[in-house]
Design an enzyme around this catalytic site. Structure first.
Site, mmCIF file in Angstrom:
data_model
loop_
_atom_site.group_PDB
_atom_site.id
_atom_site.type_symbol
_atom_site.label_atom_id
_atom_site.label_comp_id
_atom_site.label_asym_id
_atom_site.label_seq_id
_atom_site.Cartn_x
_atom_site.Cartn_y
_atom_site.Cartn_z
ATOM 1 N N LYS A 1 0.858 -1.187 0.000
ATOM 2 C CA LYS A 1 0.000 0.000 0.000
ATOM 3 C C LYS A 1 0.894 1.237 0.000
ATOM 4 C CE LYS A 1 -3.953 1.861 2.561
ATOM 5 N NZ LYS A 1 -4.833 1.647 3.734
ATOM 6 N N ASP B 1 -1.586 10.334 -6.078
ATOM 7 C CA ASP B 1 -0.210 10.063 -6.528
ATOM 8 C C ASP B 1 0.184 8.607 -6.337
ATOM 9 O OD1 ASP B 1 -0.063 9.952 -3.801
ATOM 10 O OD2 ASP B 1 1.411 11.565 -3.571
ATOM 11 N N ARG C 1 -14.359 -6.645 -1.263
ATOM 12 C CA ARG C 1 -15.160 -5.683 -0.511
ATOM 13 C C ARG C 1 -16.600 -5.712 -0.997
ATOM 14 N NH1 ARG C 1 -10.948 -1.546 0.132
ATOM 15 N NH2 ARG C 1 -9.014 -2.560 -0.475
ATOM 16 N N ASP D 1 -16.762 0.480 0.005
ATOM 17 C CA ASP D 1 -15.477 -0.034 -0.489
ATOM 18 C C ASP D 1 -14.517 -0.315 0.660
ATOM 19 O OD1 ASP D 1 -15.792 2.911 -0.543
ATOM 20 O OD2 ASP D 1 -13.638 2.907 -0.893
ATOM 21 N N ASN D 2 -14.883 0.077 1.863
ATOM 22 C CA ASN D 2 -14.037 -0.189 3.025
ATOM 23 C C ASN D 2 -14.661 -1.235 3.943
ATOM 24 O OD1 ASN D 2 -12.141 1.667 2.133
ATOM 25 N ND2 ASN D 2 -13.033 3.359 3.293
#
Ligand code: AMP
Ligand code: MG
Length: 459
Positions: free
Chosen positions: A109, A121, A180, A245-246
């Site tokens: 990550k 980024d 997820r 999504d979490n």
């Protein structure tokens, strides 16, 4: 290279539309500042003495044998609004390993941009990497299902954030999987029945082999999420960004962003700076989990045959969540008060204790940890409690002495920014031993000037 990771990749065998294959973007001067050797052993990783290899691999500079790196695609409801395509914007699944305890993803990550980075980024700075490392390892030690931290490096490269350049870092995360609610939603939004069916079959085989079909999977998700959220509530944990999504289908806590443990107890507590409405406040976590489950149910409609019948059946099915949660909550909070056999009749006893804590602004962790000493002002309550015959061993086992407090994490991050990781090492050893008495540095609630009122998504 001595370092060997026994990869056995299954997600990479799914069709291309589930991910994009790509490699990490190399970094200039990586330094390994944390490595979880016990976890590495559990994952069957060997050659751990090769520090250079560990550094290069967990910086994304060297691809280990057998890895098949990819960024996963998913969608998600963020603060209630649907984003039809998100995905790993700064993460890469290196691959999976199969262990005696099951199959695990190993993911970098902060490893560079991907096709899902949007405006980001693809990087992380050392602050959120440290926060996730400490939080997730503390949660594991507390017995809460969670992703784990395997390694953390600083990259030697700055990352530009609102307040200027900050030291870049990469976390290596381990999860039962990174599937997820949003992974189902992306294919539902595309009306891709084939992908939904494959994902459902894959998820059942990987996580819930005894579940039958989409309805069976929905029930498993409700069970694991009811347990998870009740567990969070019982330790004063606020996830902070419970977007769909979490929410992991495995039932693990995932994506430690603006999360926090409460100091003073109040049900309306919110930390996240972007959560202006308090959507993800402490007390809203159970209804939000239910809401997320409803979104998951909606995503299953395309593979359930007749649409009207599917909607009616799923609408009925998700009514099971609140009672599952209530039962889990009662068991967790009952245990905190030493009641192994708590029944709904014990609810007032638990709630009166919590109400008093809220009214007096008492510290959540310390008030429970001090039991059988009861706060002043609860004399009558103490009589009712004693009459119930609480088991004090259960009280001790169910109430941690130490949790990773936000103000301490922030102090550790400040040191890390000046390249001093000793406070990180010390805090990690304290918070991964949560039931032992700890230095007041870690157990005291923050002084007014130390209080951290807001957390940031901190990408
Ligand atoms: P989160 O709220 O952290 O779960 O992230 C939401 C989405 O934003 C996910 O798709 C992330 O991969 C993506 N994201 C977060 N931070 C970055 C970053 N620095 N660069 C690229 N994508 C990011
Ligand atoms: Mg996320």
């Amino acid at each position: 290279m001595d370092l060997q990771i026994p990869f056995d990749n299954s997600y990479a065998a799914l069709p291309d539309k589930f991910y994009t294959r790509l490699s990490a973007t190399p970094v200039g001067a990586p330094r390994l500042f944390a490595f979880n050797a016990p976890l590495a052993h559990e994952l069957g990783i060997s050659g751990l003495d090769d520090r250079t290899a560990l550094t290069q691999v967990f910086a994304g500079n060297v691809l280990p044998d057998g890895a098949a790196p990819l960024a996963q695609v998913y969608a998600g409801h963020q603060f209630g609004g649907f984003s039809p395509q998100l995905g790993d914007g700064r993460a890469l699944l290196l691959g999976e390993v199969e262990t005696g305890a099951g199959r695990f993803d190993i993911q970098l990550k902060g490893s560079g941009p991907t096709p899902y980075s949007r405006m980001g980024d693809g990087r992380a700075w050392v602050g959120p990497v440290i926060r996730e490392y400490l939080m997730s390892e503390a949660m594991a030690a507390l017995g809460v299902p969670t992703t784990r931290a395997l390694a953390a490096v600083t990259t030697g490269e700055p990352v530009l954030r609102e307040d200027g350049p900050l030291p870049g870092a990469i976390l290596t995360r381990v999860a039962a999987s990174h599937i997820r609610v949003g992974t189902f939603q992306v294919f539902a939004a595309r009306a891709d029945r084939d992908a939904l069916q494959r994902l459902t079959d894959y998820t059942i085989a990987r996580h819930f082999p005894d579940a039958h079909g989409p309805m069976g999977l929905l029930h498993k998700l409700m069970e694991v999420q009811a347990e998870l959220v009740a567990h969070w509530m019982s330790i004063g944990f606020i996830h902070g960004v419970m977007n769909t999504d979490n929410m992991a289908i495995s039932g693990e806590t995932i994506d430690y962003g603006p999360c926090a443990f409460m100091d003073a107890y109040h049900p309306n507590t919110v930390f996240s700076s972007i959560d202006r409405q308090g959507r993800y406040a402490y007390a809203n976590q159970p209804p939000i989990a239910h809401w997320n489950i409803a979104q998951f149910a909606s995503a299953l409609v395309p593979i359930m045959g007749d649409e009207d019948k599917a909607v009616a059946d799923l609408t009925e099915a998700i009514k099971a969540f609140p009672p599952l949660y209530e039962a889990a909550w009662l068991r967790r909070f009952g245990a905190k008060l030493g009641l192994a056999d708590a029944t709904p009749d014990d609810r007032p006893l638990i709630e009166d204790f919590l109400t008093h804590m809220a009214q007096e602004g008492l510290d959540f962790t310390n008030t429970f940890a001090a039991l059988p000493d009861v706060p002043a002002g609860l004399k009558d309550w103490a009589r009712r409690w004693q009459a119930r015959g609480p088991d004090m061993d259960l009280v001790a086992r169910s109430n941690p002495q130490v949790i990773p407090r936000l103000h301490r994490i922030e102090a550790v991050i400040q040191s890390a920014v000046t390249d001093d990781f000793a406070p990180f090492d010390e805090m990690l050893s304290v918070v991964t031993d949560p039931y032992s008495q700890a230095d007041p540095l870690y157990t005291a609630r923050p002084a007014p000037e130390e209080r951290v009122a807001r957390t940031f998504c901190g990408t």
